[in-house]
Motif scaffolding. Sequence first.
Motif, PDB file in Angstrom:
ATOM      1  N   GLU A  40       0.809  -1.222   0.000  1.00  6.26           N
ATOM      2  CA  GLU A  40       0.000   0.000   0.000  1.00  6.26           C
ATOM      3  C   GLU A  40       0.844   1.275   0.000  1.00  6.26           C
ATOM      4  OE1 GLU A  40      -2.383  -3.215   2.023  1.00  6.26           O
ATOM      5  OE2 GLU A  40      -0.321  -2.501   2.127  1.00  6.26           O
ATOM      6  N   ILE A  41       2.146   1.145   0.260  1.00  5.19           N
ATOM      7  CA  ILE A  41       3.019   2.312   0.386  1.00  5.19           C
ATOM      8  C   ILE A  41       4.043   2.338  -0.743  1.00  5.19           C
ATOM      9  CG2 ILE A  41       4.723   3.485   1.849  1.00  5.19           C
ATOM     10  CD1 ILE A  41       1.948   3.466   3.075  1.00  5.19           C
ATOM     11  N   THR A  42       4.229   3.518  -1.342  1.00  2.71           N
ATOM     12  CA  THR A  42       5.290   3.738  -2.314  1.00  2.71           C
ATOM     13  C   THR A  42       6.309   4.656  -1.651  1.00  2.71           C
ATOM     14  OG1 THR A  42       3.724   3.583  -4.129  1.00  2.71           O
ATOM     15  CG2 THR A  42       5.843   4.607  -4.619  1.00  2.71           C
ATOM     16  N   PHE A  43       7.536   4.165  -1.501  1.00  2.00           N
ATOM     17  CA  PHE A  43       8.609   4.921  -0.856  1.00  2.00           C
ATOM     18  C   PHE A  43       9.851   4.717  -1.708  1.00  2.00           C
ATOM     19  CE2 PHE A  43      11.818   4.879   2.827  1.00  2.00           C
ATOM     20  CZ  PHE A  43      11.975   6.258   2.802  1.00  2.00           C
ATOM     21  N   GLN A  44      10.370   5.801  -2.308  1.00  2.00           N
ATOM     22  CA  GLN A  44      11.532   5.655  -3.186  1.00  2.00           C
ATOM     23  C   GLN A  44      12.410   6.890  -3.183  1.00  2.00           C
ATOM     24  OE1 GLN A  44      10.217   5.114  -7.270  1.00  2.00           O
ATOM     25  NE2 GLN A  44       8.245   6.005  -6.731  1.00  2.00           N
ATOM     26  N   VAL A  45      13.683   6.671  -3.483  1.00  2.00           N
ATOM     27  CA  VAL A  45      14.642   7.760  -3.606  1.00  2.00           C
ATOM     28  C   VAL A  45      14.536   8.302  -5.020  1.00  2.00           C
ATOM     29  CG1 VAL A  45      17.102   8.335  -3.635  1.00  2.00           C
ATOM     30  CG2 VAL A  45      16.190   6.832  -1.851  1.00  2.00           C
ATOM     31  N   ALA A  50      26.248  13.066  -2.540  1.00  2.92           N
ATOM     32  CA  ALA A  50      26.953  12.982  -1.262  1.00  2.92           C
ATOM     33  C   ALA A  50      26.419  13.962  -0.225  1.00  2.92           C
ATOM     34  CB  ALA A  50      28.444  13.223  -1.479  1.00  2.92           C
ATOM     35  N   ASP A  51      25.645  14.975  -0.662  1.00  2.00           N
ATOM     36  CA  ASP A  51      25.180  16.015   0.239  1.00  2.00           C
ATOM     37  C   ASP A  51      23.708  15.935   0.610  1.00  2.00           C
ATOM     38  OD1 ASP A  51      27.714  17.389   0.323  1.00  2.00           O
ATOM     39  OD2 ASP A  51      27.305  17.995  -1.737  1.00  2.00           O
ATOM     40  N   ALA A  52      22.899  15.268  -0.203  1.00  2.00           N
ATOM     41  CA  ALA A  52      21.454  15.261   0.053  1.00  2.00           C
ATOM     42  C   ALA A  52      20.788  14.045  -0.585  1.00  2.00           C
ATOM     43  CB  ALA A  52      20.817  16.535  -0.485  1.00  2.00           C
ATOM     44  N   VAL A  53      19.660  13.635   0.011  1.00  2.00           N
ATOM     45  CA  VAL A  53      18.850  12.544  -0.529  1.00  2.00           C
ATOM     46  C   VAL A  53      17.409  13.046  -0.585  1.00  2.00           C
ATOM     47  CG1 VAL A  53      18.089  10.159  -0.228  1.00  2.00           C
ATOM     48  CG2 VAL A  53      20.372  10.834   0.542  1.00  2.00           C
ATOM     49  N   THR A  54      16.819  12.988  -1.772  1.00  2.00           N
ATOM     50  CA  THR A  54      15.428  13.390  -1.948  1.00  2.00           C
ATOM     51  C   THR A  54      14.600  12.139  -2.205  1.00  2.00           C
ATOM     52  OG1 THR A  54      16.074  15.543  -2.815  1.00  2.00           O
ATOM     53  CG2 THR A  54      13.844  14.793  -3.329  1.00  2.00           C
ATOM     54  N   TYR A  55      13.500  12.024  -1.490  1.00  2.00           N
ATOM     55  CA  TYR A  55      12.638  10.840  -1.580  1.00  2.00           C
ATOM     56  C   TYR A  55      11.191  11.269  -1.789  1.00  2.00           C
ATOM     57  CZ  TYR A  55      11.457  12.069   3.212  1.00  2.00           C
ATOM     58  OH  TYR A  55      11.049  12.744   4.326  1.00  2.00           O
ATOM     59  N   THR A  56      10.374  10.307  -2.216  1.00  2.00           N
ATOM     60  CA  THR A  56       8.925  10.514  -2.277  1.00  2.00           C
ATOM     61  C   THR A  56       8.252   9.379  -1.519  1.00  2.00           C
ATOM     62  OG1 THR A  56       8.707   9.305  -4.359  1.00  2.00           O
ATOM     63  CG2 THR A  56       8.973  11.700  -4.515  1.00  2.00           C
ATOM     64  N   VAL A  57       7.098   9.687  -0.964  1.00  2.00           N
ATOM     65  CA  VAL A  57       6.319   8.690  -0.240  1.00  2.00           C
ATOM     66  C   VAL A  57       4.844   8.954  -0.491  1.00  2.00           C
ATOM     67  CG1 VAL A  57       6.251   9.998   1.929  1.00  2.00           C
ATOM     68  CG2 VAL A  57       6.005   7.501   1.968  1.00  2.00           C
ATOM     69  N   CYS A  58       4.078   7.864  -0.563  1.00  2.00           N
ATOM     70  CA  CYS A  58       2.647   7.953  -0.842  1.00  2.00           C
ATOM     71  C   CYS A  58       1.981   6.673  -0.346  1.00  2.00           C
ATOM     72  CB  CYS A  58       2.437   8.115  -2.344  1.00  2.00           C
ATOM     73  SG  CYS A  58       0.735   8.204  -2.855  1.00  2.00           S
ATOM     74  N   SER A  59       0.749   6.817   0.142  1.00  2.00           N
ATOM     75  CA  SER A  59      -0.024   5.660   0.594  1.00  2.00           C
ATOM     76  C   SER A  59      -1.248   5.491  -0.292  1.00  2.00           C
ATOM     77  CB  SER A  59      -0.478   5.855   2.050  1.00  2.00           C
ATOM     78  OG  SER A  59      -1.271   4.771   2.466  1.00  2.00           O
ATOM     79  N   GLY A  71      10.586  13.727  11.905  1.00  2.00           N
ATOM     80  CA  GLY A  71      11.497  13.285  10.849  1.00  2.00           C
ATOM     81  C   GLY A  71      11.001  11.977  10.277  1.00  2.00           C
ATOM     82  N   PHE A  72      10.985  11.888   8.968  1.00  2.00           N
ATOM     83  CA  PHE A  72      10.390  10.705   8.366  1.00  2.00           C
ATOM     84  C   PHE A  72      11.362   9.534   8.259  1.00  2.00           C
ATOM     85  CE2 PHE A  72       9.027   8.170   4.642  1.00  2.00           C
ATOM     86  CZ  PHE A  72       7.826   7.723   5.167  1.00  2.00           C
ATOM     87  N   ALA A  73      12.598   9.792   7.876  1.00  2.00           N
ATOM     88  CA  ALA A  73      13.522   8.685   7.601  1.00  2.00           C
ATOM     89  C   ALA A  73      14.932   9.022   8.081  1.00  2.00           C
ATOM     90  CB  ALA A  73      13.537   8.379   6.104  1.00  2.00           C
ATOM     91  N   TYR A  74      15.726   7.974   8.258  1.00  2.00           N
ATOM     92  CA  TYR A  74      17.139   8.132   8.575  1.00  2.00           C
ATOM     93  C   TYR A  74      17.950   7.285   7.590  1.00  2.00           C
ATOM     94  CZ  TYR A  74      16.538   3.726  11.143  1.00  2.00           C
ATOM     95  OH  TYR A  74      16.265   2.428  11.490  1.00  2.00           O
ATOM     96  N   GLU A 105      -1.560  11.423  -1.352  1.00  2.73           N
ATOM     97  CA  GLU A 105      -0.960  12.076  -2.505  1.00  2.73           C
ATOM     98  C   GLU A 105       0.548  12.100  -2.287  1.00  2.73           C
ATOM     99  OE1 GLU A 105      -2.596  15.823  -3.607  1.00  2.73           O
ATOM    100  OE2 GLU A 105      -4.640  15.156  -3.226  1.00  2.73           O
ATOM    101  N   GLU A 106       1.303  11.851  -3.350  1.00  2.12           N
ATOM    102  CA  GLU A 106       2.759  11.782  -3.234  1.00  2.12           C
ATOM    103  C   GLU A 106       3.331  13.086  -2.691  1.00  2.12           C
ATOM    104  OE1 GLU A 106       5.561   9.685  -6.164  1.00  2.12           O
ATOM    105  OE2 GLU A 106       5.771  11.812  -6.672  1.00  2.12           O
ATOM    106  N   VAL A 107       4.175  12.954  -1.673  1.00  2.26           N
ATOM    107  CA  VAL A 107       4.901  14.098  -1.129  1.00  2.26           C
ATOM    108  C   VAL A 107       6.395  13.817  -1.243  1.00  2.26           C
ATOM    109  CG1 VAL A 107       3.106  14.868   0.461  1.00  2.26           C
ATOM    110  CG2 VAL A 107       4.793  13.213   1.229  1.00  2.26           C
ATOM    111  N   GLN A 108       7.154  14.890  -1.306  1.00  2.00           N
ATOM    112  CA  GLN A 108       8.599  14.780  -1.472  1.00  2.00           C
ATOM    113  C   GLN A 108       9.285  15.393  -0.261  1.00  2.00           C
ATOM    114  OE1 GLN A 108      10.353  15.582  -5.397  1.00  2.00           O
ATOM    115  NE2 GLN A 108      11.537  17.177  -4.390  1.00  2.00           N
TER     116      GLN A 108
END
Length: 156
Positions: A40-45, A50-59, A71-74, A105-108
């Motif tokens: 049910e969850i979409t979670f991807q980079v 080396a300085d930042a990681v941008t991800y999206t998540v949606c249910s 904070g959502f992730a580590y 709705e997908e959030v980043q």
Amino acid sequence: MQRILTLLCCLTILLCLTACGKTAEVSAEASDAVISNPAEITFQVKFCNADAVTYTVCSAQENFLFYEGHGFAYVEKYTDGSWYPLVQQPLDSTGDFQWLSIPTEEVQGTISIQTEYGGRLEKGTYRLVAPCSLSADPDAADEASAVDLAAEFEIG
């Protein structure tokens, strides 16, 4: 001419300091996260360096999974067959945390490695881990309701 020379010297020093920055510290203790990415969850980079990681998540389902609002992730690094969390910088608390539902709705989101971990990522395999709960009540959340999401990425 002297202004240009001074400007070039400042730029050179800045580039050297940026390129020679320290790397984020990896914990000596292996991770105990049990990854169970529900369908049910979409979670991807989406983007990483080396300085930042941008991800999206949606249910796909409303009020399905919940996470703490601070904070959502580590980040964890894969080394010698095991995952190890990066050592986080001290967190300035802004008050009570609340459980938030993963949106339909997908959030980043973006994790600044320098801000969160005090350095940069070196070459290797990493993953974002997002600890979540099937329970909307933080007091009722227990091991049985815990769900860890993960999204892997490479730094080259």
